[in-house]
Scaffold this active site. Structure first.
Site, PDB file in Angstrom:
ATOM      1  CB  SER A 122      -0.890  -0.008   1.250  1.00  0.00           C
ATOM      2  OG  SER A 122      -1.453   1.268   1.487  1.00  0.00           O
ATOM      3  CE1 TYR A 135      -3.552  -1.770   5.406  1.00  0.00           C
ATOM      4  CE2 TYR A 135      -3.010   0.449   4.662  1.00  0.00           C
ATOM      5  CZ  TYR A 135      -3.350  -0.865   4.387  1.00  0.00           C
ATOM      6  OH  TYR A 135      -3.483  -1.274   3.079  1.00  0.00           O
TER       7      TYR A 135
END
Length: 230
Positions: A122, A135
């Site tokens: 990501s 995250y």
């Protein structure tokens, strides 16, 4: 025909990629928590990435594996002062520890095939901001895992990382709803586009390797930076 394992194969990018691979005749070993929604033709392996210690017992014997694609991931946004140990452990287990353990278990089969590992990371793995500490930390760790593996397996197993930006998936929609944030899918990259790009990475000739590939939509939606009510 190649034999490829895909995690998170029943939803989002993983489901789209599994559909592409099975349609062209590849054998897909689909690691999922729930096989419901799995594209036709894939072979389901039911396992929970939140419990990495049990992965070895959940996997069938695999002697030859052309590619392992880590698509599964979770995201539970929250400020640092609101993230407890349980959430930290779950996020790190699913996004980092499980990919590391799965790769370790399957490395002999990947070496035998002179295969590939693709980590779907990501943009948060490169930089992050408010609400995305857990995250972002898990994805930054995933980048380090990929970089170390690539150096260790030079000339034997090719290792690539793909960094999608905002992608139109169920997880993205759910996150935006939880954060009461505006969402415009036309400003996100489709899961099908990301999956097609991963397939191209898998199809690189043996004399080349994608190291890092970052994808972003042309007009991305800003990430939410506040929790509702704060």
């Amino acid at each position: 025909m190649s034999t490829i394992m895909v995690t998170g194969a029943s939803r989002g990018i993983g489901a789209e990629l599994t559909g592409i691979l099975t349609a062209r005749g590849d054998r897909v070993l689909a690691l999922v928590r729930d096989p419901a929604g799995l594209p036709e033709g894939a072979e389901a392996i039911v396992a929970d990435l939140a419990d990495p210690a049990r992965l070895a017992s959940a996997l069938p014997a695999v002697g030859h594996l052309d590619a392992l694609v880590h698509c599964a991931g979770i995201s539970d946004p929250g400020p640092v002062d609101g993230i407890g140990v349980e959430l930290w452990q779950r996020e790190l287990n699913v996004n980092l520890v499980a990919p590391a353990e799965l790769t370790r278990i399957l490395l002999p089969a990947l070496r035998s095939a002179r295969g590939q590992v693709v980590f779907v990371n990501s943009g948060a793995g490169l930089s992050t901001g408010p609400l995305w500490a857990a995250y972002g930390a898990s994805k930054a760790g995933l980048k380090s895992l990929a970089d170390a593996l690539r150096a260790e397996e030079t000339g034997v197993v090719r290792v690539s990382t793909v960094y999608p930006g905002n992608t139109d998936t169920d997880m993205q929609r759910q996150l935006r709803a939880e954060l009461q944030a505006d969402y415009d899918p036309s400003r996100a990259t489709s899961a099908a586009t990301v999956a097609a790009t991963i397939a191209q990475v898998l199809d690189m000739p043996a004399d080349a390797m994608v190291v890092d590939l970052r994808m972003v939509p042309p007009n991305p939606i800003p990430h939410p930076t506040r929790m509702p009510g704060r």
